[in-house]
Design a protein around this motif. Structure first.
Motif, mmCIF file in Angstrom:
data_model
loop_
_atom_site.group_PDB
_atom_site.id
_atom_site.type_symbol
_atom_site.label_atom_id
_atom_site.label_comp_id
_atom_site.label_asym_id
_atom_site.label_seq_id
_atom_site.Cartn_x
_atom_site.Cartn_y
_atom_site.Cartn_z
ATOM 1 N N UNK A 88 11.084 12.214 -16.998
ATOM 2 C CA UNK A 88 11.736 10.911 -16.844
ATOM 3 C C UNK A 88 12.162 10.649 -15.397
ATOM 4 N N UNK A 89 12.477 11.701 -14.642
ATOM 5 C CA UNK A 89 12.902 11.543 -13.245
ATOM 6 C C UNK A 89 11.824 10.912 -12.381
ATOM 7 N N UNK A 90 10.587 11.115 -12.740
ATOM 8 C CA UNK A 90 9.487 10.596 -11.936
ATOM 9 C C UNK A 90 9.360 9.076 -12.033
ATOM 10 N N UNK B 258 0.825 -1.209 0.000
ATOM 11 C CA UNK B 258 0.000 0.000 0.000
ATOM 12 C C UNK B 258 0.861 1.262 0.000
ATOM 13 N N UNK B 259 1.901 1.283 0.819
ATOM 14 C CA UNK B 259 2.791 2.444 0.882
ATOM 15 C C UNK B 259 3.551 2.603 -0.431
ATOM 16 N N UNK B 260 4.031 1.502 -0.993
ATOM 17 C CA UNK B 260 4.770 1.583 -2.258
ATOM 18 C C UNK B 260 3.897 2.108 -3.395
ATOM 19 N N UNK B 261 2.693 1.609 -3.502
ATOM 20 C CA UNK B 261 1.802 2.068 -4.569
ATOM 21 C C UNK B 261 1.435 3.536 -4.362
ATOM 22 N N UNK C 246 18.900 -3.714 -0.426
ATOM 23 C CA UNK C 246 19.770 -2.989 0.506
ATOM 24 C C UNK C 246 20.253 -1.688 -0.141
ATOM 25 N N UNK C 247 20.626 -1.748 -1.402
ATOM 26 C CA UNK C 247 21.072 -0.544 -2.104
ATOM 27 C C UNK C 247 19.915 0.432 -2.292
ATOM 28 N N UNK C 248 18.733 -0.097 -2.544
ATOM 29 C CA UNK C 248 17.568 0.765 -2.735
ATOM 30 C C UNK C 248 17.210 1.489 -1.438
ATOM 31 N N UNK D 186 10.458 2.311 -10.881
ATOM 32 C CA UNK D 186 11.255 1.139 -11.264
ATOM 33 C C UNK D 186 11.870 0.489 -10.029
ATOM 34 N N UNK D 187 12.375 1.293 -9.112
ATOM 35 C CA UNK D 187 12.950 0.746 -7.885
ATOM 36 C C UNK D 187 11.871 0.105 -7.016
#
Length: 160
Positions: free
Chosen positions: A42-44, A19-22, A83-85, A49-50
């Motif tokens: 494009x920045x948006x 829910x938070x991600x969406x 972890x990188x994200x 993607x991540x």
């Protein structure tokens, strides 16, 4: 931590994370200064993607818990990417706080009435996301198991 895992079960955590991600994927296209959505920048799309990688990890955790499977190298690789994200999530928290604090710089400009609520919502959601992600890592370790691939073949017992 055991009491927290009884209140926030793995299903609740996965559902809340989705829910938070969406919500953040949608809000990433929203411009708080102009009260409009920008789909052509494009920045948006970077966060979206991540977030797909994060959603993939949540699906893998759900599948492994549901099927009672052991962790595998593919799951480990997705977790290492996550972890990188997490560093990107930290940057997004910083960026959202900077936007919220920039209201004093633009006092002479016309700022929409939705600026503070939407900017605050962004800060709150971006702050919750790393906490929920770290909790998902802890749940993975507790419910699925640790990554021990040195003797992975000797731990497999197909007769169970």
């Amino acid at each position: 931590m055991n009491t927290i895992s009884k209140i926030i079960t793995w299903k609740r955590n996965l559902f809340a994370s989705i829910l938070v991600l969406i919500s953040l994927m949608v809000l990433d296209f929203y411009g708080v200064y102009t009260n409009q959505f920008y789909f052509l920048k494009a920045d948006n799309y970077i966060f979206s993607v991540l977030a797909l990688v994060h959603l993939l990890y949540l699906y893998v955790v759900w599948f492994k818990i549901r099927e009672d499977e052991l962790p595998d190298p593919k799951m480990r690789n997705v977790e290492y990417v996550l972890y990188a994200i997490l560093f990107v999530y930290g940057f997004k928290i910083y960026e959202s706080i900077q936007v919220l604090n920039s209201v004093q710089l633009y006092q002479d400009q016309i700022i929409p009435s939705t600026f503070k609520p939407m900017a605050t919502l962004n800060v709150v959601l971006y702050s919750i996301l790393p906490i929920m992600t770290l909790y998902t890592f802890w749940l993975r370790k507790k419910l699925i198991g640790i990554y021990n691939f040195d003797n992975y073949n000797s731990n497999l017992n197909i007769w169970q």
